[in-house]
Design an enzyme around this catalytic site. Structure first.
Site, PDB file in Angstrom:
ATOM      1  N   ASP A  49       0.841  -1.190   0.000  1.00 56.51           N
ATOM      2  CA  ASP A  49       0.000   0.000   0.000  1.00 56.51           C
ATOM      3  C   ASP A  49       0.877   1.241   0.000  1.00 56.51           C
ATOM      4  OD1 ASP A  49      -2.320   1.846   0.853  1.00 56.51           O
ATOM      5  OD2 ASP A  49      -3.279  -0.117   0.786  1.00 56.51           O
ATOM      6  N   HIS A  83      -3.398   5.836   4.080  1.00 63.45           N
ATOM      7  CA  HIS A  83      -4.186   4.691   3.606  1.00 63.45           C
ATOM      8  C   HIS A  83      -3.547   3.362   4.038  1.00 63.45           C
ATOM      9  CE1 HIS A  83      -5.811   2.033   0.282  1.00 63.45           C
ATOM     10  NE2 HIS A  83      -6.887   2.791   0.439  1.00 63.45           N
ATOM     11  N   ASN A 170     -14.018   0.979  -6.033  1.00 62.85           N
ATOM     12  CA  ASN A 170     -15.040   1.864  -5.465  1.00 62.85           C
ATOM     13  C   ASN A 170     -15.820   2.594  -6.561  1.00 62.85           C
ATOM     14  OD1 ASN A 170     -14.083   1.187  -2.905  1.00 62.85           O
ATOM     15  ND2 ASN A 170     -12.658   2.902  -2.852  1.00 62.85           N
ATOM     16  N   SER A 232     -11.186  -0.751   0.041  1.00 58.74           N
ATOM     17  CA  SER A 232      -9.833  -0.787   0.605  1.00 58.74           C
ATOM     18  C   SER A 232      -9.853  -1.214   2.065  1.00 58.74           C
ATOM     19  CB  SER A 232      -9.187   0.592   0.518  1.00 58.74           C
ATOM     20  OG  SER A 232      -8.864   0.907  -0.796  1.00 58.74           O
TER      21      SER A 232
END
Lengths: 304, 274
Positions: A49, A83, A170, A232
């Site tokens: 990530d 994130h 998304n 996520s």
């Protein structure tokens, strides 16, 4: 080198918390049922990530190795995007109200830059690194267009017996992103605390399970916690569950590959939405209790 | 200056008074060596097999027994010790070959102890019955007194023959289907778990059932293992099969039952006898 926007930015950043209020998903999903069988000890799980804050109290003793594939100044543990730290916390924060698995070893690969973008070669490099480090579960809350480089890396990982868990995306009805569409990956949709699919969760026929992805509380760089929403967030939750499942299967010498895992999730999830496999939820919600019950060996052949 | 002279401690310890007191204090304690009085010196100690075993003097089978005796001593004690897997040298040779027990060439302590494979029963002063409990190798040692001191007068290598089981993993679930327990299989349609089956599996009373040693899990109808391709009459999911199993074969206990709908119906299953 292709630089693409593989990030799946959270569709919603909610409140900040100094102390962990606890994730609603832990008790509601009965994570304890699977934790009772195995806590993930012996499994290395990689989160690829935007990096992860290793100074966060819940991650300080949990991340065993980090590597940067983006060339960022701050290195793999400087997560200005926030994130990655959130995703790492959901997989394996020391706080059992935040992280799913407290027994696994966390590997932090920074494959997305602070802006949230990453090159496909960085992502593929991260996958290969995780595989070389002996990681058995990889969590990737990222997506974008098709990349043969990433596909090849995912295929290599899957062929090595690694479970690659990927966010569906998304984009709502826009379809499941890559690499979530790949057969070598397990794609995750997002549902809320009422077990309804989130409106942002990508729909499509390549969904393998649903995880909690709305208003998920996890670690925030610099300390404290924050809530985020998105596939996520559902992905590291499922990756954490798969870590527990893998540890339990390893105890029984019953490890399975990606296709068998997909079939298992298809049969041991709880059906939601339209009966059977559907484009909103896939087979349904990934229930820790059902996975735990399924670990009981089947009976010996029945003589009539 | 006159000072009171006290007896030094060393003199106290060897004084007749102290020796008498020490003797009185230890008089009630068992004297280990006394049991071995009367050794016949000079006669060779020899362990032999009395039960005419066909497996060889140094082999017994699991769940069988052998009678061993050591002649030449009127009192013998026995003990067993596990044999250790031996470390190997750079040429791949074990540091100590099995059986060379009086040659102290063991350069490196063994790392993996095998499980003790014998149950030892002293039947007389000079013989012992040994039961093979688990496959493996053990040392059977005869102890006697030689010249007033306990000594290992004979050591033989015993091999317990049988299927070698994998090492016991404390984390691994025990026998998946313990004998005497029941297996409750909730049979459902193929595919994801439906809401009614989920509700059933979540019933709290299953915890009590599991605590009694019974197994519970759901099975898709195509996962129900049936011997010889036969079909179970009345199998219409969702439903409940109660099975008794020995780990190799299962047998139905009663007819196909309806799936429990509440905790009371689950608890009622505990009335079924394996």
């Amino acid at each position: 080198m292709n630089t693409m926007d593989y990030r799946l930015p959270p569709v919603f950043r909610g409140s900040n918390y100094a102390a962990a209020p606890g994730s609603w998903a832990m008790p509601l999903w009965n994570v304890a049922a699977l934790r009772a069988v195995a806590d993930g000890t012996g499994i290395k799980t990689a989160v690829l990530d935007t990096g992860g804050d290793i100074r966060h109290p819940d991650l300080a003793n949990r991340i065993v190795k980090s590597k940067d594939f983006t060339g960022s100044r701050g290195g793999p543990n400087d997560d200005r995007n926030q994130h990655g730290t959130h995703c790492l916390g959901t997989v394996g924060a020391a706080n059992p109200d935040i992280g799913v698995s407290q027994g696994c070893d966390l590997y932090c690969g920074k494959v997305l830059g602070d802006s949230g973008s990453g090159a496909d070669s960085s992502i593929a490099g991260g996958i290969d690194w995780a595989a070389a480090e002996g990681c058995e579960v990889i969590s990737m809350s990222l997506g974008g267009g098709y990349s043969p480089t990433i596909e090849a890396a995912c295929n290599r990982a899957s062929a090595a017996g690694i479970w690659v868990i990927v966010a569906a995306g998304n984009s709502g009805s826009g379809g499941v992103d890559y690499p979530g569409q790949l057969r070598s990956c397990i794609s995750v949709a997002a549902i809320d605390r009422t077990f309804r699919v989130a409106n942002f969760s990508s729909r499509g026929d390549k969904l393998d399970c649903s995880g909690p992805g709305v208003d998920i509380i996890s670690c925030k760089p610099g300390g404290g916690y924050q809530s985020m929403s998105g596939t996520s967030m559902a992905t590291p939750f499922i990756a954490g569950l798969m870590t527990l499942l893998r540890a339990a299967m390893k105890k029984q010498n019953a490890l399975i590959g990606t296709e068998e895992l997909r079939a298992l999730l298809g049969s041991r999830t709880v059906d939601l939405g339209t009966a059977g496999d559907d484009n909103d939820y896939g087979p349904g919600w990934c229930s820790p209790l059902m996975l735990a019950i399924g670990l009981t060996p089947p009976p010996a052949p029945i003589a009539i | 200056m006159i000072t009171a002279r006290r007896m030094p401690l060393a003199r106290w310890l060897v004084s007749p008074f102290a020796l008498l007191l020490g003797g009185l204090l230890t008089a009630g304690e068992p004297d280990f060596f006394a049991h071995y009085a009367g050794t016949i010196p000079g006669q060779p100690a020899k362990v032999s097999r009395l039960d005419g075993a066909s497996d060889g003097a140094d082999k017994i089978k699991v769940d069988a027994f052998g009678v061993f005796t050591a002649k030449g001593h009127d009192k013998v004690r026995w003990k067993v010790e596990p044999v250790y897997e031996l470390a190997k040298d750079s040429k791949g040779e074990p540091y100590l070959k099995f059986g060379d027990l009086d040659v102290l060439t063991l350069k490196k302590p063994a790392s993996i102890p095998q499980r003790e494979g014998l149950k030892l029963v002293d039947v007389e002063a000079y013989s012992a019955v040994v039961w093979g409990k688990q496959p493996g190798k053990v040392k059977l040692i005869a102890l006697a007194v030689v010249d007033g001191w306990p000594e290992e007068i004979e050591t033989i290598a015993l091999e317990v023959l049988g299927e070698v089981l994998p090492p016991v993993d404390p984390d691994k679930p025990v026998d998946p289907v313990p004998t005497g327990s029941l297996y409750f299989a909730i049979v459902r349609k193929t595919g994801p778990i439906t809401a009614d089956v989920e509700k059933c599996l979540k019933l709290e009373a299953w915890t009590e059932v599991r605590a009694k040693g019974h197994k519970v899990r759901d099975l898709m109808i195509n996962q129900v293992p049936v011997k010889d391709g036969k079909t179970i009459p009345g199998l219409n999911p969702p439903c409940l099969l109660v099975l008794k199993t020995d780990g190799k074969t299962s047998a139905l206990v009663g007819p196909v039952r309806s799936m429990p709908a509440n905790d009371a119906e689950v608890k009622a299953l505990l009335e079924i006898k394996p």
